[in-house]
Write an enzyme that holds these catalytic residues in place. Structure first.
Site, short mmCIF file in Angstrom:
data_model
loop_
_atom_site.label_atom_id
_atom_site.label_comp_id
_atom_site.label_asym_id
_atom_site.label_seq_id
_atom_site.Cartn_x
_atom_site.Cartn_y
_atom_site.Cartn_z
N ARG A 58 25.71 35.43 77.69
CA ARG A 58 26.44 34.70 76.29
C ARG A 58 26.53 32.97 75.81
O ARG A 58 27.12 32.87 75.31
CB ARG A 58 27.90 34.99 77.51
CG ARG A 58 29.02 35.31 76.78
CD ARG A 58 30.29 35.74 77.19
NE ARG A 58 31.24 35.76 76.62
CZ ARG A 58 31.74 36.67 76.06
NH1 ARG A 58 30.74 37.42 75.57
NH2 ARG A 58 32.94 36.25 75.89
N HIS A 62 27.62 31.53 72.65
CA HIS A 62 28.08 30.29 72.16
C HIS A 62 28.09 29.26 72.19
O HIS A 62 28.57 28.63 71.05
CB HIS A 62 29.52 29.67 73.66
CG HIS A 62 30.24 31.27 73.97
ND1 HIS A 62 31.52 30.84 74.29
CD2 HIS A 62 29.65 32.50 73.43
CE1 HIS A 62 32.38 31.98 74.35
NE2 HIS A 62 31.15 33.35 74.31
N ASP A 63 26.02 29.06 72.49
CA ASP A 63 26.44 27.21 72.29
C ASP A 63 25.93 27.25 70.51
O ASP A 63 25.46 26.37 69.94
CB ASP A 63 24.95 26.74 72.53
CG ASP A 63 24.82 25.86 72.81
OD1 ASP A 63 25.90 24.76 72.16
OD2 ASP A 63 23.19 25.17 72.80
N SER A 72 26.44 22.15 73.39
CA SER A 72 27.38 21.33 72.95
C SER A 72 28.71 22.02 73.93
O SER A 72 29.14 21.43 74.06
CB SER A 72 28.27 21.66 71.66
OG SER A 72 27.85 22.63 70.86
N ASN A 90 36.10 30.83 76.63
CA ASN A 90 34.27 30.23 77.62
C ASN A 90 34.94 31.38 79.21
O ASN A 90 33.90 30.76 79.86
CB ASN A 90 35.05 29.38 78.14
CG ASN A 90 35.47 28.78 79.05
OD1 ASN A 90 36.94 29.62 79.96
ND2 ASN A 90 36.08 26.50 79.77
N HIS A 187 25.33 43.04 74.94
CA HIS A 187 26.56 43.69 76.22
C HIS A 187 25.84 44.43 77.04
O HIS A 187 26.68 45.66 77.65
CB HIS A 187 27.79 43.83 75.59
CG HIS A 187 28.22 42.86 74.46
ND1 HIS A 187 29.78 43.16 73.52
CD2 HIS A 187 28.88 41.38 75.26
CE1 HIS A 187 30.45 42.02 73.77
NE2 HIS A 187 29.38 40.49 74.11
C1 LIG Z 1 38.02 27.59 81.15
O1 LIG Z 1 38.54 26.78 80.03
C2 LIG Z 1 39.75 27.06 81.21
C3 LIG Z 1 40.56 26.27 80.33
O2 LIG Z 1 41.27 27.67 79.80
C4 LIG Z 1 38.58 25.84 82.52
O3 LIG Z 1 40.13 25.42 83.40
C5 LIG Z 1 38.20 26.53 82.83
O4 LIG Z 1 38.03 25.28 83.88
C6 LIG Z 1 37.00 26.41 82.08
N1 LIG Z 1 35.72 26.88 83.24
C7 LIG Z 1 34.41 26.62 82.72
C8 LIG Z 1 33.50 27.71 83.64
O5 LIG Z 1 35.20 25.38 82.85
#
Ligand SMILES: *[C@@H]1O[C@H](CO)[C@@H](O)[C@H](O)[C@H]1NC(C)=O
Ligand SMILES: *[C@@H]1O[C@H](CO)[C@@H](O)[C@H](O)[C@H]1NC(C)=O
Length: 314
Positions: A58, A62-63, A72, A90, A187
């Site tokens: 995944r 996404h990347d 990114s 995410n 999936h």
């Molecule tokens: C994913 O996004 C949430 C905010 O929507 C954030 O709190 C969380 O740390 C992020 N998770 C990662 C693994 O970066």
């Protein structure tokens, strides 16, 4: 003898050259252990937690779908920039620590050589194979991007899309319907969270409001899952850690978890493809690996930096 060797090496290098500056043997001279190091990091992590395989695939998806395959997705937010990573999209991205582990070993062996974007692509490939899926060779030589903005994640396909919208969105990245259905087969690993399918269960008690494309027993299972809250996990198929064609069999039984899964069986344009993959796993593997290689080439950067730390620009 050495001259002969170097001629052979050059010839092989030319043979495996891709038009976009990437090549199969990109690290052969300056970091020959790169694939081996990444393979080891992925294998040791997945041996203790096989569910991370889905996270790595995944992450690659996404990347590549946002700004091209340029890592990114790995950039952390800074005081003046909210990164892609912090988007609600995410939520199911996992396995960042595997990339960090591989990167650290690579920096020790051959500093500044192997890009974070290549690590993601190779880690996803290893994850597929670890879960008993196909093994495929991928071109390498991607450079890392410097832009990561939370608003760009709008370009990810939401779980509510119907087949027309999926065909359109994947089409914008150059994929045809068959490739879109093959990529959806990713999936076969992992889970969806209740928040991404509860729209299908609206007013579960009044039968009319339940998505008619769900099997009547399966919908009860989804509802039970959601009793545990928005973050409750529902596996996409019965073998969540095994890369197989069980996902397509689930769609045939009307037991697809997301609207964007089940729609592939409902639409006459994609139904024959789903049926084909459900019947012939080898065909799914072949199409999946081709589509993954193609996805790994989306808007790759031939020039730019190799980040020293995948979390921040140099
Ligand atoms: C994913 O996004 C949430 C905010 O929507 C954030 O709190 C969380 O740390 C992020 N998770 C990662 C693994 O970066
Ligand atoms: C798919 O969704 C779009 C946008 O919501 C809608 O216009 C279209 O009619 C839908 N197509 C089908 C086949 O349901």
């Amino acid at each position: 003898m050495t001259t002969l060797m170097s001629i052979v090496v050059t010839m092989i290098a030319i043979m495996f050259r891709c038009s976009n500056g990437l090549s199969m043997n990109y690290y052969m001279m300056n970091c020959p252990m790169a694939e081996f190091i990444i393979q080891n990091s992925v294998r040791s992590a997945l041996t203790s937690d096989p569910t991370l395989a889905a996270g790595l695939i995944r992450m690659h998806f996404h990347d590549c779908f946002i700004q091209g395959c340029d890592a990114s997705i790995l950039l952390d937010s800074t005081d003046d920039n909210k990164a892609e990573k912090d988007s609600p999209a995410n939520l199911s991205l996992r396995g960042y620590e595997i990339i960090d582990d591989a990167k650290q070993q690579l920096e020790n062996q051959c500093p500044g050589v192997v890009s974070c974007a290549d690590i993601i692509a190779m880690a996803a490939r290893e994850a597929v194979f670890f879960a008993r899926g196909p093994y495929y060779d991928i071109p390498k030589g991607r450079k890392d991007g410097t832009r990561s903005k939370i608003e760009d994640t709008r370009n990810l396909p939401p779980p509510t899309l119907n087949t027309s919208e999926l065909i359109k969105m994947f089409g914008q990245h150059g994929f045809n319907a068959q490739e879109m259905v093959a990529l959806s087969g990713g999936h076969t690993l992992g889970v969806a969270r209740c928040s991404s399918f509860k729209n299908r269960l609206k007013n579960f008690d009044s039968k009319n409001d339940v998505d008619p494309s769900i099997d009547s027993q399966f919908v009860k299972m989804l509802a039970r899952t959601c009793n545990a809250g928005d973050n409750a996990e529902q596996p996409f198929d019965m073998t969540r850690n095994m890369f197989d064609n069980g996902y397509y069999n689930a769609l045939q039984r009307q037991a697809g978890v997301l609207s964007s899964d089940q729609t592939l069986m409902a639409d006459p344009r994609t139904r024959p493809i789903v049926n084909g993959y459900a019947m012939n796993q080898a065909m799914f593997f072949m199409d999946f690996q081709r589509a993954m290689v193609k996805m790994g080439l989306l808007d790759v950067k031939e020039t730019g930096q190799v980040r020293q730390n995948c979390h921040k620009n140099n």
